[in-house]
Every structure is written in C-alpha cells, then in structure tokens.
Design an enzyme around this catalytic site. Structure first.
Site, PDB file in Angstrom:
ATOM      1  N   HIS A  70       1.142  -1.733  -0.275  1.00 20.84           N
ATOM      2  CA  HIS A  70      -0.312   0.516   0.183  1.00 20.84           C
ATOM      3  C   HIS A  70       1.431   1.680   0.219  1.00 20.84           C
ATOM      4  O   HIS A  70       1.839   1.607   0.359  1.00 20.84           O
ATOM      5  CB  HIS A  70      -0.705   0.321   0.777  1.00 20.84           C
ATOM      6  CG  HIS A  70      -2.021  -0.861   1.150  1.00 20.84           C
ATOM      7  ND1 HIS A  70      -2.773  -0.943   1.890  1.00 20.84           N
ATOM      8  CD2 HIS A  70      -2.201  -1.820   0.386  1.00 20.84           C
ATOM      9  CE1 HIS A  70      -4.008  -1.832   1.515  1.00 20.84           C
ATOM     10  NE2 HIS A  70      -3.066  -2.719   1.088  1.00 20.84           N
TER      11      HIS A  70
ATOM     12  N   LYS B 112       2.527  -0.826  15.827  1.00 23.51           N
ATOM     13  CA  LYS B 112       4.140  -0.589  15.607  1.00 23.51           C
ATOM     14  C   LYS B 112       4.369  -1.439  16.341  1.00 23.51           C
ATOM     15  O   LYS B 112       5.910  -1.980  15.810  1.00 23.51           O
ATOM     16  CB  LYS B 112       4.403   0.728  16.520  1.00 23.51           C
ATOM     17  CG  LYS B 112       4.604   2.165  15.784  1.00 23.51           C
ATOM     18  CD  LYS B 112       5.608   2.355  14.712  1.00 23.51           C
ATOM     19  CE  LYS B 112       5.633   2.636  13.813  1.00 23.51           C
ATOM     20  NZ  LYS B 112       6.458   2.504  12.918  1.00 23.51           N
TER      21      LYS B 112
ATOM     22  N   TYR C 153      -8.262   4.831   9.121  1.00 21.11           N
ATOM     23  CA  TYR C 153      -8.388   4.074  10.017  1.00 21.11           C
ATOM     24  C   TYR C 153     -10.276   6.135  10.266  1.00 21.11           C
ATOM     25  O   TYR C 153      -9.708   7.084   9.770  1.00 21.11           O
ATOM     26  CB  TYR C 153      -7.221   5.640  10.805  1.00 21.11           C
ATOM     27  CG  TYR C 153      -6.299   4.556  10.419  1.00 21.11           C
ATOM     28  CD1 TYR C 153      -5.312   4.101   9.672  1.00 21.11           C
ATOM     29  CD2 TYR C 153      -5.483   3.571  12.514  1.00 21.11           C
ATOM     30  CE1 TYR C 153      -3.869   2.949  10.156  1.00 21.11           C
ATOM     31  CE2 TYR C 153      -4.338   3.494  12.010  1.00 21.11           C
ATOM     32  CZ  TYR C 153      -4.233   1.975  11.419  1.00 21.11           C
ATOM     33  OH  TYR C 153      -2.714   2.239  11.780  1.00 21.11           O
TER      34      TYR C 153
ATOM     35  N   TYR D  27       4.990   6.116  10.438  1.00 21.80           N
ATOM     36  CA  TYR D  27       4.505   5.155  10.449  1.00 21.80           C
ATOM     37  C   TYR D  27       4.947   4.224   9.973  1.00 21.80           C
ATOM     38  O   TYR D  27       4.562   2.697   9.870  1.00 21.80           O
ATOM     39  CB  TYR D  27       3.284   5.739   9.145  1.00 21.80           C
ATOM     40  CG  TYR D  27       2.175   4.438   9.141  1.00 21.80           C
ATOM     41  CD1 TYR D  27       1.175   4.262  10.538  1.00 21.80           C
ATOM     42  CD2 TYR D  27       2.303   3.005   8.566  1.00 21.80           C
ATOM     43  CE1 TYR D  27      -0.175   3.287  10.827  1.00 21.80           C
ATOM     44  CE2 TYR D  27       1.132   2.180   8.770  1.00 21.80           C
ATOM     45  CZ  TYR D  27      -0.010   2.522   9.220  1.00 21.80           C
ATOM     46  OH  TYR D  27      -1.147   1.416   9.802  1.00 21.80           O
TER      47      TYR D  27
ATOM     48  N   PRO E  73      -2.371  -1.179  18.995  1.00 19.51           N
ATOM     49  CA  PRO E  73      -2.059  -1.462  18.424  1.00 19.51           C
ATOM     50  C   PRO E  73      -2.442   0.355  17.117  1.00 19.51           C
ATOM     51  O   PRO E  73      -2.170  -0.237  15.622  1.00 19.51           O
ATOM     52  CB  PRO E  73      -3.594  -2.154  18.449  1.00 19.51           C
ATOM     53  CG  PRO E  73      -4.369  -1.896  19.226  1.00 19.51           C
ATOM     54  CD  PRO E  73      -3.289  -1.151  19.969  1.00 19.51           C
TER      55      PRO E  73
HETATM   56  P1  FAD Z   1       4.505 -12.950  21.264  1.00 23.75           P
HETATM   57  O1  FAD Z   1       3.765 -13.060  19.542  1.00 23.75           O
HETATM   58  O2  FAD Z   1       3.308 -12.433  21.793  1.00 23.75           O
HETATM   59  O3  FAD Z   1       5.336 -13.936  20.628  1.00 23.75           O
HETATM   60  C1  FAD Z   1       5.440 -14.483  22.722  1.00 23.75           C
HETATM   61  C2  FAD Z   1       5.934 -16.034  22.517  1.00 23.75           C
HETATM   62  O4  FAD Z   1       6.028 -16.632  24.131  1.00 23.75           O
HETATM   63  C3  FAD Z   1       3.996 -16.819  22.433  1.00 23.75           C
HETATM   64  O5  FAD Z   1       4.452 -18.086  21.300  1.00 23.75           O
HETATM   65  C4  FAD Z   1       4.224 -17.410  23.246  1.00 23.75           C
HETATM   66  O6  FAD Z   1       3.918 -18.841  23.822  1.00 23.75           O
HETATM   67  C5  FAD Z   1       5.145 -17.600  24.356  1.00 23.75           C
HETATM   68  N1  FAD Z   1       5.842 -18.048  25.615  1.00 23.75           N
HETATM   69  C6  FAD Z   1       5.494 -17.345  26.814  1.00 23.75           C
HETATM   70  N2  FAD Z   1       5.594 -17.384  27.420  1.00 23.75           N
HETATM   71  C7  FAD Z   1       6.564 -19.096  27.869  1.00 23.75           C
HETATM   72  C8  FAD Z   1       7.294 -19.485  28.899  1.00 23.75           C
HETATM   73  N3  FAD Z   1       7.368 -19.735  30.187  1.00 23.75           N
HETATM   74  N4  FAD Z   1       7.957 -19.830  28.261  1.00 23.75           N
HETATM   75  C9  FAD Z   1       7.696 -20.973  26.417  1.00 23.75           C
HETATM   76  N5  FAD Z   1       7.449 -20.027  25.720  1.00 23.75           N
HETATM   77  C10 FAD Z   1       6.074 -18.737  26.193  1.00 23.75           C
HETATM   78  N6  FAD Z   1       1.903  -5.262  15.534  1.00 23.75           N
HETATM   79  C11 FAD Z   1       2.140  -4.309  14.079  1.00 23.75           C
HETATM   80  O7  FAD Z   1       3.000  -4.733  13.873  1.00 23.75           O
HETATM   81  N7  FAD Z   1       0.938  -3.579  13.133  1.00 23.75           N
HETATM   82  C12 FAD Z   1      -0.274  -4.703  13.539  1.00 23.75           C
HETATM   83  O8  FAD Z   1      -0.768  -4.035  12.542  1.00 23.75           O
HETATM   84  C13 FAD Z   1      -0.723  -5.164  14.791  1.00 23.75           C
HETATM   85  N8  FAD Z   1      -1.726  -5.149  15.511  1.00 23.75           N
HETATM   86  C14 FAD Z   1      -1.990  -6.158  16.573  1.00 23.75           C
HETATM   87  C15 FAD Z   1      -3.265  -6.243  16.342  1.00 23.75           C
HETATM   88  C16 FAD Z   1      -3.734  -7.018  17.692  1.00 23.75           C
HETATM   89  C17 FAD Z   1      -5.677  -7.174  17.993  1.00 23.75           C
HETATM   90  C18 FAD Z   1      -2.832  -7.403  18.868  1.00 23.75           C
HETATM   91  C19 FAD Z   1      -3.177  -8.480  19.420  1.00 23.75           C
HETATM   92  C20 FAD Z   1      -1.255  -7.429  18.030  1.00 23.75           C
HETATM   93  C21 FAD Z   1      -1.014  -6.492  17.783  1.00 23.75           C
HETATM   94  N9  FAD Z   1       0.083  -5.810  17.037  1.00 23.75           N
HETATM   95  C22 FAD Z   1       0.219  -5.649  15.493  1.00 23.75           C
HETATM   96  C23 FAD Z   1       0.998  -6.790  18.048  1.00 23.75           C
HETATM   97  C24 FAD Z   1       2.228  -7.728  18.066  1.00 23.75           C
HETATM   98  O9  FAD Z   1       1.241  -8.631  16.914  1.00 23.75           O
HETATM   99  C25 FAD Z   1       3.066  -7.923  18.754  1.00 23.75           C
HETATM  100  O10 FAD Z   1       3.542  -6.855  19.084  1.00 23.75           O
HETATM  101  C26 FAD Z   1       4.523  -9.633  18.175  1.00 23.75           C
HETATM  102  O11 FAD Z   1       3.573 -10.774  18.273  1.00 23.75           O
HETATM  103  C27 FAD Z   1       5.025  -9.190  19.516  1.00 23.75           C
HETATM  104  O12 FAD Z   1       5.541 -10.641  19.216  1.00 23.75           O
HETATM  105  P2  FAD Z   1       6.405 -11.667  20.236  1.00 23.75           P
HETATM  106  O13 FAD Z   1       7.893 -12.128  19.016  1.00 23.75           O
HETATM  107  O14 FAD Z   1       7.596 -10.233  21.154  1.00 23.75           O
HETATM  108  O15 FAD Z   1       6.057 -11.543  21.258  1.00 23.75           O
HETATM  109  C1  DHB Z   2      -4.058  -3.853  11.188  1.00 21.91           C
HETATM  110  C2  DHB Z   2      -4.150  -3.628  12.795  1.00 21.91           C
HETATM  111  C3  DHB Z   2      -3.120  -2.497  13.248  1.00 21.91           C
HETATM  112  O1  DHB Z   2      -3.100  -2.366  14.968  1.00 21.91           O
HETATM  113  C4  DHB Z   2      -3.144  -1.007  12.604  1.00 21.91           C
HETATM  114  O2  DHB Z   2      -3.040  -0.376  12.819  1.00 21.91           O
HETATM  115  C5  DHB Z   2      -3.400  -1.791  11.420  1.00 21.91           C
HETATM  116  C6  DHB Z   2      -3.944  -2.866  10.087  1.00 21.91           C
HETATM  117  C7  DHB Z   2      -4.503  -5.093  11.013  1.00 21.91           C
HETATM  118  O3  DHB Z   2      -4.281  -6.072  11.582  1.00 21.91           O
HETATM  119  O4  DHB Z   2      -4.638  -5.180   9.984  1.00 21.91           O
END
Ligand code: FAD
Ligand code: DHB
Length: 414
Positions: free
Chosen positions: A76, A302, A207, A390, A298
């Site tokens: 996009h 980021k 948005y 962004y 969210p």
């Molecule tokens: P996680 O993905 O949380 O991974 C951590 C892992 O550790 C998990 O698999 C968990 O099971 C494991 N774990 C936990 N405890 C233990 C343990 N004791 N032993 C072994 N394993 C363990 N971010 C964006 O950049 N863009 C977006 O559009 C966006 N939209 C989002 C929408 C939603 C609805 C949500 C909930 C989040 C969104 N985010 C977005 C945020 C993004 O999903 C997270 O920041 C991302 O998942 C972070 O990755 P991570 O690997 O740090 O953590």
């Molecule tokens: C999506 C999630 C977000 O938090 C955002 O700001 C834009 C897009 C998504 O899930 O596609």
C-alpha cells in the site's frame, strides 16, 4: 533425570521475535535453541498484526524470507484517515520519497519462519512447560524446561533472549532493582477485531474517528477482511452478535456512496490496550526483545515492527559478542532500542488519543482531535511527520559480507 545441553543463545518464545532472532543468529554463525510453550499449530494460527513497515519488509527479503511475502503481501502507498464523515488519503510513498507499508499477516510470517528454521534443522521445541531461567548473574545463564514428552532439560548458554511476550517469565526473573523504570498506561477502551470472509471494501487501510468510537478497516487477502471496532475495555464479546458488528462497522465507516461488503465472520476477539516499557531491556547476559520488553496500543501498527527491529539489533549485538568477541553493541543494546521504542510509543499514544472517542467526552477534547486530523490532511509537514513515523525508522539493511544488520543509529559504537 535432567538432560544437559550447551548452546550459545537460549531463546524463550517462538513468536516473530524469537523465531527471527534464531534465523538471524544462524546466518551469522551463532547457535541457538528456541523453546515455546504453545503448539506449532497454535503459534501459526494466532491472529494478530498485519501491517508491516517497509523497513521490516526489506529486512525479511534480504534474509531469505521474502518469497511468499512478495507473492501474497499487499503493498500500500499509504492509509486513509476518516473523520467528520470525510475520507482523506495520505500518500506515504510520496511524502517519504519511496517508503510504503505492506499487509501480510503475522500468522504468515510465523509460518514462513518456522518453515525456514525447520528446514535448517534448527533446535526448536514446541509445547514445553516449566520454563525457568537461572544463573543470571553469571556469564553462563541457564535455561531449564520440560519437553512435550515430560523430559526435563537444562541448557547452559552464553546469553538468553527473552522473546516470550508480555506474559512471559524472563522479565519477571530479573532480580529486584534490575529494572530501573517500568512505565505503564492503560486505556479505557479495547479493540473488537474480526476476521471475515468478505472482500475488503477499500484498497488501503482506513483509520476512522467517529463520534461513537474508532473503527479500522484492514484486510488479509483480496477475499478476507480484518476489521476492528473500539469497544469499552471491559466489554463482553457475547454482546456483539455478528449482525451488530457489521451494522456498527457500516455506521462508523460509512461515507456517502460507499458500501461495506459483509460476509461470514471467521473469528472475533477483544484486545485490551496498554502502553508499557521496561527499562533497561537487558540484565547482564539476558536480553528482552519484542512484547516482553514493551507493548504499544495497536493504533499505529508498531508492535510487530518493533519486535523485528529489536531482534535485528540483538542478533547483530550477539554475533559481534559471541562470534567476534566484541561486547560494545551488546552493552549498548537497550539504549539503542529504547530510542526507537519511545518514538513508536509516542506515535501509538498520539494516534490512539486522536482517533478514539469515549462516551460523554469533553467537547474540548473532541475539538482538539478534529483540529489535529484536519492539520494532517491539509499540511504537508504534518502529514510527512505521520508518514515518516508510520513507515519505519532507520533502515534495516542486511549486509551479506559481515552477515549482520549494521546499525546506523549507534553512532557512539564502532
Ligand atoms: P509474541 O508474539 O507474544 O510471542 C511470544 C511467544 O512466547 C508466544 O508464542 C508465547 O506462547 C511464548 N511464551 C510465553 N511464555 C513462555 C514460556 N514461559 N515458555 C516458552 N514460551 C513462552 N503489531 C504491528 O506491528 N502491526 C499490527 O498491525 C498489529 N496489530 C495487532 C493487532 C492485535 C489484535 C494484537 C493483539 C496485536 C497487534 N500487534 C500489531 C502487535 C504484535 O502482534 C505483537 O507486538 C507481536 O506479536 C510481538 O511479537 P513477540 O514475538 O515479541 O511476542
Ligand atoms: C492492522 C492492525 C493495526 O493495529 C493497524 O494499526 C493497522 C492494521 C491489521 O491487523 O491489519
């Protein structure tokens, strides 16, 4: 009996942070093990982020993870900002001289990473339990866990990476006094997110600030939409049958002459919203990355992008330390990351504050929100500030010669 092992980096968590870190370390010749509490199927299906900064896309491509991303990702130029019943396009590509965003679901990144690590015969264990970290005051911290067959393991490491998300065990294992600042804010609303078999009714993400609350229209593929509605933080999902969700989305997102396409809802859930930053992001030889260290609301998309940028820096730092014997980047890891983390925390807080409306909101607050949005769609300088923040911060360029991601934001270390 406990089975004893040795590796260079023990990684807790197979989310995007832990998996990508292990991939980058392997490219740089550093061994690791990744342990994960959940099953592979659960990790691959967990619906979360979808919006990638162009800097994230460029890094994934450069390290051999771009094939499906390039084939299936939706590139996009910018986003739409909607308020007061008007929809405006903000063209990031034009404003930043070429940066863009790509829609490619976190589920797909996780699948690509697991496939790549498995093909590389990496040490990657799912469904572990009783994970513990110990020996954090030594140069050889220890990781202990029980595997899915009930066998206890102890892994002696040169470093541990806490990539275990907000609810993980690594951050709480830091001894008292080891975290200098834990900054936290919760917001009085959450997002009700749906995944729907309904073709997106927009070419780029919308948005929308509406008097009844925020709405976001995103997508996953040309056939599947991903949409969100602001709801109260303690909302009960059973109060939102599918018809009510579609009606509310149409009401908030509607502009004259535009129709929202609906379809079967495949999944729905409510996510609370908080900001959280733990400082520093390291304790001796244990390093925190991604959601284990910081959470952003969210709005601004980021979280995943910060997790990717953290592990690009961490992999470089650990390769320099463990392959090249140079501790300078590892020592500066937290300071380096926090600069970007706080900039992203500010963007997410600002976009959240500008776009969400609470019942009975002070008219002064509403007028300020609308003034900021109007400024963004009429001032090139204001729109450029949004576009730059962004689409990403410093470039994450992989250097095949040194097999690390050089870190232009670290002027104070060679
Ligand atoms: P996680 O993905 O949380 O991974 C951590 C892992 O550790 C998990 O698999 C968990 O099971 C494991 N774990 C936990 N405890 C233990 C343990 N004791 N032993 C072994 N394993 C363990 N971010 C964006 O950049 N863009 C977006 O559009 C966006 N939209 C989002 C929408 C939603 C609805 C949500 C909930 C989040 C969104 N985010 C977005 C945020 C993004 O999903 C997270 O920041 C991302 O998942 C972070 O990755 P991570 O690997 O740090 O953590
Ligand atoms: C999506 C999630 C977000 O938090 C955002 O700001 C834009 C897009 C998504 O899930 O596609």
């Amino acid at each position: 009996m406990t089975v004893k092992h040795r590796t260079q980096v023990g990684i807790v968590g197979a989310g995007p942070a832990g998996l990508l870190l292990s991939h980058l370390l392997a490219l740089g010749g550093v061994d690791s093990i990744v342990i994960e509490a959940r099953s592979r199927a659960y990790c691959e299906a967990r619906q979360r982020a979808g919006m990638l900064e162009s800097t994230t896309v460029q890094l994934l491509r450069a390290v051999g993870l771009g094939r499906r991303l390039d084939a299936e990702g939706l590139e996009h130029d910018g986003i739409y900002l909607q308020f007061g019943g008007e929809r405006h396009h903000v063209n990031f590509r034009e404003l930043t001289g070429g940066r863009w965003v790509t829609i490619y679901a976190q589920t797909e990144i996780v699948k690509d990473l697991i496939r790549a690590r498995t093909a590389d015969r990496a040490a990657l264990e799912f469904e572990v339990s009783e994970t513990e970290v110990a020996g954090l005051d030594s140069d050889h911290p220890v990781l202990r866990y029980t595997d899915s067959a009930g066998q206890r393991h102890e892994v002696t490491c040169d470093a541990i990476a806490g990539c275990d998300g907000f609810h993980g065990i690594c951050r709480p294992a830091i001894p008292r006094g080891g975290l200098r600042l834990v900054a936290e804010r919760s917001y009085p609303y959450g997002w009700l997110g749906i995944l729907a078999k309904a073709p997106p009714s927009t070419d780029e993400v919308i948005y929308c600030r509406h008097e009844d609350g925020f709405a976001l229209h995103s997508m996953r593929t040309p056939e599947v939409g991903r949409l969100y509605l602001q709801v109260p933080a303690d909302e009960d999902i059973t109060r939102w049958p599918d018809d009510r969700i579609w009606d509310e989305l149409q009401r908030r997102l509607g502009v004259p002459g535009w129709e929202l396409q609906t379809g079967p809802i495949l999944e729905k859930g409510i996510t609370p919203m908080r900001s959280f930053v733990a400082t520093p992001m390291q304790y001796r030889r244990m390093y925190l990355a991604g959601d284990a260290a910081h959470i952003v609301p969210p709005t601004g998309a980021k979280g995943l992008n910060l997790a990717v940028a953290d592990v690009a820096a961490l992999a470089t730092a650990l390769i320099r330390l463990l392959r090249d014997g140079n501790p300078a980047l590892a020592d500066a890891y937290s300071e380096h990351c926090l600069e970007r983390v706080w900039r992203a925390t500010h963007l997410a807080w600002w976009m959240t504050a500008m776009m969400h409306v609470v019942p009975g909101q002070d008219p002064f607050e509403s007028a300020l929100q609308l003034a900021q949005l109007r400024n963004l769609v009429t001032s090139r300088a204001a729109a450029t500030m949004l576009a730059e923040n962004y689409t990403g911060y410093a470039p994450l360029r992989y250097d095949p010669a040194t097999r690390v991601v050089p870190t232009p934001l670290w002027p104070w270390v060679a």
